[in-house]
Scaffold this motif. Structure first.
Motif, PDB file in Angstrom:
ATOM      1  N   VAL A 186      -3.965  14.226   5.085  1.00 11.68           N
ATOM      2  CA  VAL A 186      -4.435  12.910   4.624  1.00 11.68           C
ATOM      3  C   VAL A 186      -3.339  11.863   4.833  1.00 11.68           C
ATOM      4  O   VAL A 186      -3.607  10.738   5.270  1.00 11.68           O
ATOM      5  CB  VAL A 186      -4.881  12.985   3.147  1.00 11.68           C
ATOM      6  N   ILE A 194      -3.539   8.425   7.059  1.00  8.97           N
ATOM      7  CA  ILE A 194      -3.236   7.086   6.524  1.00  8.97           C
ATOM      8  C   ILE A 194      -2.217   6.388   7.425  1.00  8.97           C
ATOM      9  O   ILE A 194      -2.384   5.225   7.806  1.00  8.97           O
ATOM     10  CB  ILE A 194      -2.694   7.191   5.078  1.00  8.97           C
ATOM     11  N   ILE A 220       1.237   4.184  -2.773  1.00  9.35           N
ATOM     12  CA  ILE A 220       0.985   5.586  -2.401  1.00  9.35           C
ATOM     13  C   ILE A 220       2.154   6.486  -2.796  1.00  9.35           C
ATOM     14  O   ILE A 220       1.954   7.540  -3.394  1.00  9.35           O
ATOM     15  CB  ILE A 220       0.694   5.714  -0.893  1.00  9.35           C
ATOM     16  N   LEU A 239       0.830  -1.202   0.000  1.00  6.67           N
ATOM     17  CA  LEU A 239       0.000   0.000   0.000  1.00  6.67           C
ATOM     18  C   LEU A 239       0.872   1.263   0.000  1.00  6.67           C
ATOM     19  O   LEU A 239       0.664   2.182  -0.802  1.00  6.67           O
ATOM     20  CB  LEU A 239      -0.918  -0.009   1.229  1.00  6.67           C
TER      21      LEU A 239
END
Lengths: 315, 259
Positions: free
Chosen positions: A214, A218, A182, A178
């Motif tokens: 943001v 995360i 990103i 992930l």
């Protein structure tokens, strides 16, 4: 995607292979201890990787990252205590509460920069620490014992050592994948651009803080997952997991392994926790050896272990 | 290109900015017409960069207004002004040092191409962003250096890259803060040639110390001294303006001699 054969990638591949085969080794040799140790390492590697996302790629030196370990852990512990044993409820709650906490803390802290940011994230984490210490229903200072690990029906049995280890490893690899997506995405480039030169990013049209926030959320959410894993691993959660020294440990793992390198925090977590384990067998003052070691890394290997490997040439 | 009947693209009215006891921008009014190349000159400390920073939104004025394309942008933050079509280059090179040249430009194109809350797809594989970046690099003559990290570019190349970054945002108005600063003779000549081309496509406000370049390029020139406008006119009139000569003292010879 291509992985050129470099010292870094070789080490990363060997570590991945080692982690995958570890339960086999443990079974063959009957060494249960090593599996227990590495379960813990893998969980901290995930937490450190999430910190690396904001620290290494986002340039946000959060000194309160262990708060999410505690929040994720307490979400699991409190729900278990109140009779809700299903992991399908516990874990989403753990992630959601971590995300919410990160959103509030981030929105307030990201008004500041540099040392002030470090201090304010530290202050919020300490505040969370004192709040859970004061929750007498859930054990207060003494912590909360979790009598039954999260129940995922017939899907997976968390009380089985090997299954639990692979679950943690799956979470780590999933988390790394992930993060890798990103950092190469539009969003990731903006976050790295803001780390590199915030004024420039504003001038070309980016509202820098929105992206930072943001990113902060995360990272907090991923760390909340580590917290849920950690609570299941120890069958116990206490305020100590969110104490500032824990946040410091996470930072050390990131710096040791290599800030801003995807796999660095994994290496950092392994080296840090294995050293801690080995050194603490000889002396309770193991930090006296760890301290200077870290100093050497910071002074002479600014990219951490991965940075050192990056400078090596093959052949 | 000067059309007094049209509304100006940029209208600055009675702008004031103080730093402690110093008034860096002193009741300054200025119109920039669409299509013109408007140069701002003045001795060191005249408040040129302070003015540019207020125009782009990095610095808030104490009073006065800034209208851009008919809108009051006085209180708008920098990122929003950029979205309206206002781009700047920095006097002291300000790039993303960890990024390659093309990444610096592509991210500027990205800022003006939908939102960037996209977490999954590889941004370096978005063909239209890479193409836009490559064509901006080509414009400034850096296409061969696309994959070089900024930290390995020469000073002159970094100045050119600044310009490519600004161009990639597809601006209506380009604010250039001393684009020739620190450039050698050949590099300067290249920059002038480049600006000569660009002025056909975009309105430019040029702050520059290089008088030769200013007089070769500008449609109109505004002269700042101690944060005030002492003259604003076409180059020929500025060259013969007594007050400008006085303000520049020794420098006046530079002004006259070079043109």
């Amino acid at each position: 995607m291509t992985f050129p054969i470099t010292p870094r990638n070789i080490v990363a591949a060997l570590v991945v292979a080692g982690l995958l085969l570890l339960p086999l080794y443990s079974q063959l040799t009957g060494n249960i201890f090593i599996l227990t140790l590495f379960t813990r390492i893998v969980i901290f590697a995930l937490a450190a990787s999430s910190l690396n996302l904001i620290m290494g790629y986002g340039g946000m030196m959060s000194f309160g990252h262990a708060a999410y370990l505690g929040i994720g852990g307490y979400a699991v512990g409190i729900l278990a205590f109140e009779g809700i044993g299903s992991g399908f409820i516990q874990w989403p709650v753990a992630l959601a509460v971590s995300a919410l906490f990160a959103l509030v803390i981030g929105a307030l802290s990201l008004r500041t920069r540099g040392v002030y940011f470090i201090m304010i994230t530290l202050a919020f984490a300490q505040m969370a620490y004192y709040i859970v210490s004061g929750m007498s229903r859930y054990g207060g200072d003494d912590g909360l014992t979790i009598y039954k690990r999260s129940n995922f029906g017939g899907l997976i049995n968390l009380s089985n050592r090997v299954q639990f280890y692979y679950l943690c490893l799956g979470c780590l690899f999933g988390g790394l994948y992930l993060i890798w997506r990103i950092i190469n995405s539009r969003f990731g480039l903006v976050v790295q651009g803001v780390r590199s030169n915030e004024q420039r990013m504003q001038a070309i049209g980016f509202h820098a803080n929105r992206y930072r926030l943001v990113c902060f959320v995360i990272a907090g959410t991923i760390c909340g997952l580590s917290g849920a894993l950690l609570a299941n691993n120890t069958d116990f959660v206490s305020p100590a997991v969110m104490y500032w020294t824990r946040s410091g440990d996470l930072m050390v793992m990131v710096i040791l392994g290599g800030m801003g390198s995807l796999f660095g925090p994994v290496i950092g977590a392994i080296v840090y926790l294995v050293l801690e384990e080995l050194l603490s067998q000889f002396t309770e003052y193991w930090a006296m050896i760890m301290g200077p070691l870290l100093l050497l890394i910071v002074l002479f290997a600014r990219g951490g272990i991965m940075g050192l490997l990056g400078r090596l040439r093959l052949g | 290109m000067v059309d007094s009947l049209a509304d100006p693209l940029l209208r600055v009215e009675k702008l004031v900015r103080r730093f402690g006891g110093i008034t860096a921008t002193d009741n300054l009014s200025l119109d920039v017409m669409s299509g013109e190349l408007h140069a701002i000159i003045g001795p060191n400390g005249a408040g040129k960069t302070t003015l540019i920073s207020q125009l782009t939104g990095q610095l808030a004025p104490n009073s006065g207004t800034i209208h851009f394309a008919g809108r009051d942008v006085t209180r708008q933050p920098a990122y929003r002004r950029s979205r309206l079509g206002l781009a700047r280059s920095f006097q002291i090179t300000s790039l993303l040092p960890d990024f390659s040249a093309i990444d610096n430009v592509a991210i500027a194109a990205q800022a003006h191409d939908g939102h960037s809350f996209r977490f999954w797809g590889n941004a370096r594989k978005e063909i239209h962003l890479r193409d836009a970046a490559r064509s901006a690099l080509t414009r400034v003559g850096l296409e061969a250096r696309a994959d070089v990290p900024v930290s390995e570019l020469s000073h002159g190349e970094q100045r050119e890259l600044e310009l490519a970054v600004a161009l990639a945002t597809k601006p209506q108005l380009l604010l250039l803060d001393e684009p020739m600063a620190g450039l050698g003779v050949t590099e300067s000549a290249r920059m002038v040639a480049l600006l000569k081309e660009l002025r056909r496509e975009v309105t430019i406000v040029l702050v520059e110390h290089d008088m030769e370049a200013v007089f070769a390029l500008a449609d109109r020139i505004t002269v700042l001294v101690y944060g005030r406008v002492i003259a604003c006119d076409v180059p020929d009139a500025i060259r013969n303006n007594e007050e400008v000569k006085r303000a520049y003292l020794g420098d006046q010879h530079v002004v006259v001699a070079h043109v």
